[in-house]
Design a protein around this motif. Structure first.
Motif, PDB file in Angstrom:
ATOM      1  N   ILE A 147      -5.698  11.154  10.778  1.00  0.00           N
ATOM      2  CA  ILE A 147      -5.042  10.898   9.508  1.00  0.00           C
ATOM      3  C   ILE A 147      -4.975   9.394   9.309  1.00  0.00           C
ATOM      4  O   ILE A 147      -4.454   8.678  10.156  1.00  0.00           O
ATOM      5  CB  ILE A 147      -3.622  11.491   9.467  1.00  0.00           C
ATOM      6  N   ASN A 148      -5.499   8.927   8.225  1.00  0.00           N
ATOM      7  CA  ASN A 148      -5.459   7.508   7.921  1.00  0.00           C
ATOM      8  C   ASN A 148      -4.149   7.192   7.214  1.00  0.00           C
ATOM      9  O   ASN A 148      -3.082   7.369   7.777  1.00  0.00           O
ATOM     10  CB  ASN A 148      -6.691   7.120   7.116  1.00  0.00           C
ATOM     11  N   ALA A 149      -4.193   6.794   5.978  1.00  0.00           N
ATOM     12  CA  ALA A 149      -2.962   6.497   5.259  1.00  0.00           C
ATOM     13  C   ALA A 149      -2.239   7.775   4.850  1.00  0.00           C
ATOM     14  O   ALA A 149      -2.863   8.820   4.611  1.00  0.00           O
ATOM     15  CB  ALA A 149      -3.256   5.666   4.018  1.00  0.00           C
ATOM     16  N   MET A 150      -0.921   7.691   4.812  1.00  0.00           N
ATOM     17  CA  MET A 150      -0.088   8.760   4.276  1.00  0.00           C
ATOM     18  C   MET A 150       0.845   8.116   3.257  1.00  0.00           C
ATOM     19  O   MET A 150       1.205   6.945   3.373  1.00  0.00           O
ATOM     20  CB  MET A 150       0.727   9.458   5.358  1.00  0.00           C
ATOM     21  N   GLY A 151       1.231   8.895   2.287  1.00  0.00           N
ATOM     22  CA  GLY A 151       2.073   8.305   1.257  1.00  0.00           C
ATOM     23  C   GLY A 151       2.913   9.320   0.511  1.00  0.00           C
ATOM     24  O   GLY A 151       2.742  10.531   0.678  1.00  0.00           O
ATOM     25  N   TRP A 152       3.808   8.776  -0.272  1.00  0.00           N
ATOM     26  CA  TRP A 152       4.657   9.580  -1.156  1.00  0.00           C
ATOM     27  C   TRP A 152       4.428   9.124  -2.593  1.00  0.00           C
ATOM     28  O   TRP A 152       4.437   7.916  -2.867  1.00  0.00           O
ATOM     29  CB  TRP A 152       6.129   9.418  -0.793  1.00  0.00           C
ATOM     30  N   TYR A 153       4.247  10.088  -3.455  1.00  0.00           N
ATOM     31  CA  TYR A 153       4.124   9.856  -4.885  1.00  0.00           C
ATOM     32  C   TYR A 153       5.234  10.654  -5.565  1.00  0.00           C
ATOM     33  O   TYR A 153       5.823  11.554  -4.975  1.00  0.00           O
ATOM     34  CB  TYR A 153       2.770  10.334  -5.403  1.00  0.00           C
ATOM     35  N   ARG A 154       5.489  10.306  -6.809  1.00  0.00           N
ATOM     36  CA  ARG A 154       6.464  11.088  -7.570  1.00  0.00           C
ATOM     37  C   ARG A 154       6.019  11.209  -9.015  1.00  0.00           C
ATOM     38  O   ARG A 154       5.284  10.365  -9.531  1.00  0.00           O
ATOM     39  CB  ARG A 154       7.865  10.471  -7.498  1.00  0.00           C
ATOM     40  N   GLN A 155       6.482  12.290  -9.626  1.00  0.00           N
ATOM     41  CA  GLN A 155       6.169  12.518 -11.031  1.00  0.00           C
ATOM     42  C   GLN A 155       7.419  13.010 -11.725  1.00  0.00           C
ATOM     43  O   GLN A 155       7.943  14.092 -11.414  1.00  0.00           O
ATOM     44  CB  GLN A 155       5.032  13.537 -11.196  1.00  0.00           C
ATOM     45  N   ALA A 156       7.917  12.202 -12.644  1.00  0.00           N
ATOM     46  CA  ALA A 156       9.070  12.572 -13.448  1.00  0.00           C
ATOM     47  C   ALA A 156       8.605  13.319 -14.688  1.00  0.00           C
ATOM     48  O   ALA A 156       7.443  13.175 -15.094  1.00  0.00           O
ATOM     49  CB  ALA A 156       9.850  11.325 -13.832  1.00  0.00           C
ATOM     50  N   PRO A 157       9.468  14.113 -15.299  1.00  0.00           N
ATOM     51  CA  PRO A 157       9.077  14.865 -16.501  1.00  0.00           C
ATOM     52  C   PRO A 157       8.533  13.941 -17.583  1.00  0.00           C
ATOM     53  O   PRO A 157       9.151  12.925 -17.919  1.00  0.00           O
ATOM     54  CB  PRO A 157      10.382  15.523 -16.947  1.00  0.00           C
ATOM     55  N   GLY A 158       7.362  14.285 -18.082  1.00  0.00           N
ATOM     56  CA  GLY A 158       6.759  13.511 -19.155  1.00  0.00           C
ATOM     57  C   GLY A 158       6.104  12.217 -18.735  1.00  0.00           C
ATOM     58  O   GLY A 158       5.654  11.447 -19.578  1.00  0.00           O
ATOM     59  N   LYS A 159       6.052  11.976 -17.430  1.00  0.00           N
ATOM     60  CA  LYS A 159       5.469  10.730 -16.941  1.00  0.00           C
ATOM     61  C   LYS A 159       4.310  11.018 -16.002  1.00  0.00           C
ATOM     62  O   LYS A 159       4.166  12.118 -15.483  1.00  0.00           O
ATOM     63  CB  LYS A 159       6.524   9.891 -16.228  1.00  0.00           C
ATOM     64  N   GLN A 160       3.494   9.986 -15.772  1.00  0.00           N
ATOM     65  CA  GLN A 160       2.381  10.135 -14.853  1.00  0.00           C
ATOM     66  C   GLN A 160       2.861  10.036 -13.405  1.00  0.00           C
ATOM     67  O   GLN A 160       3.894   9.438 -13.121  1.00  0.00           O
ATOM     68  CB  GLN A 160       1.329   9.050 -15.129  1.00  0.00           C
ATOM     69  N   ARG A 161       2.071  10.610 -12.526  1.00  0.00           N
ATOM     70  CA  ARG A 161       2.379  10.504 -11.102  1.00  0.00           C
ATOM     71  C   ARG A 161       2.195   9.047 -10.679  1.00  0.00           C
ATOM     72  O   ARG A 161       1.221   8.391 -11.055  1.00  0.00           O
ATOM     73  CB  ARG A 161       1.472  11.424 -10.298  1.00  0.00           C
ATOM     74  N   GLU A 162       3.141   8.559  -9.868  1.00  0.00           N
ATOM     75  CA  GLU A 162       3.087   7.173  -9.431  1.00  0.00           C
ATOM     76  C   GLU A 162       3.301   7.078  -7.927  1.00  0.00           C
ATOM     77  O   GLU A 162       3.996   7.908  -7.325  1.00  0.00           O
ATOM     78  CB  GLU A 162       4.159   6.339 -10.138  1.00  0.00           C
ATOM     79  N   LEU A 163       2.718   6.038  -7.338  1.00  0.00           N
ATOM     80  CA  LEU A 163       2.907   5.791  -5.923  1.00  0.00           C
ATOM     81  C   LEU A 163       4.324   5.277  -5.683  1.00  0.00           C
ATOM     82  O   LEU A 163       4.786   4.369  -6.367  1.00  0.00           O
ATOM     83  CB  LEU A 163       1.897   4.762  -5.420  1.00  0.00           C
ATOM     84  N   VAL A 164       4.981   5.862  -4.689  1.00  0.00           N
ATOM     85  CA  VAL A 164       6.309   5.399  -4.284  1.00  0.00           C
ATOM     86  C   VAL A 164       6.183   4.504  -3.058  1.00  0.00           C
ATOM     87  O   VAL A 164       6.689   3.391  -3.038  1.00  0.00           O
ATOM     88  CB  VAL A 164       7.239   6.588  -3.972  1.00  0.00           C
TER      89      VAL A 164
END
Length: 122
Positions: A31-48
């Motif tokens: 496994i190389n990079a791991m990450g968390w993203y989030r998506q709020a209602p009506g918004k695009q998914r973004e890197l956290v």
């Protein structure tokens, strides 16, 4: 196949804390990079936040100083400690992993978890 299973989401009051976990299972070579993203209602998914296999991290400006990403390579697990939560942190949080396996075709694969809902009340 590799699966990512997230846990730890829920409802919390503003100023509170939550800890998300994401465990990878299945046929894992590396496994190389791991990450968390989030998506709020009506918004695009973004890197956290993201973390490399060597432990280097990067964060979205909106969470710097409040969130901490970490990983346990022996357990193929990544964590997101979220402190001082704000209502604007409310979103579905997705775990992401970049995998490599020279015996697979293709050798590189990006995998996503199913998402876990974080709701921060004011």
């Amino acid at each position: 196949q590799v699966q990512l299973v997230e846990s730890g989401g829920g409802l919390v009051q503003a100023g509170g804390s939550l800890r998300l976990s994401c465990a990878a299972s299945g046929s894992i070579f590396s496994i190389n990079a791991m990450g968390w993203y989030r998506q709020a209602p009506g918004k695009q998914r973004e890197l956290v936040a993201a973390i490399t296999s060597g432990g280097s991290t990067n964060y979205a400006d909106s969470v710097k100083g409040r969130f901490t990403i970490s990983r346990d390579n022996a357990k193929n697990t990544v964590y997101l400690q979220m402190n001082s939560l704000k209502p604007e942190d409310t979103a579905v949080y997705y775990c992401n992993a970049d995998l490599s396996n020279p015996n697979s075709d293709p050798p590189d694969l990006e995998v996503w978890g199913q998402g876990t809902l974080v709701t921060v009340s004011s």
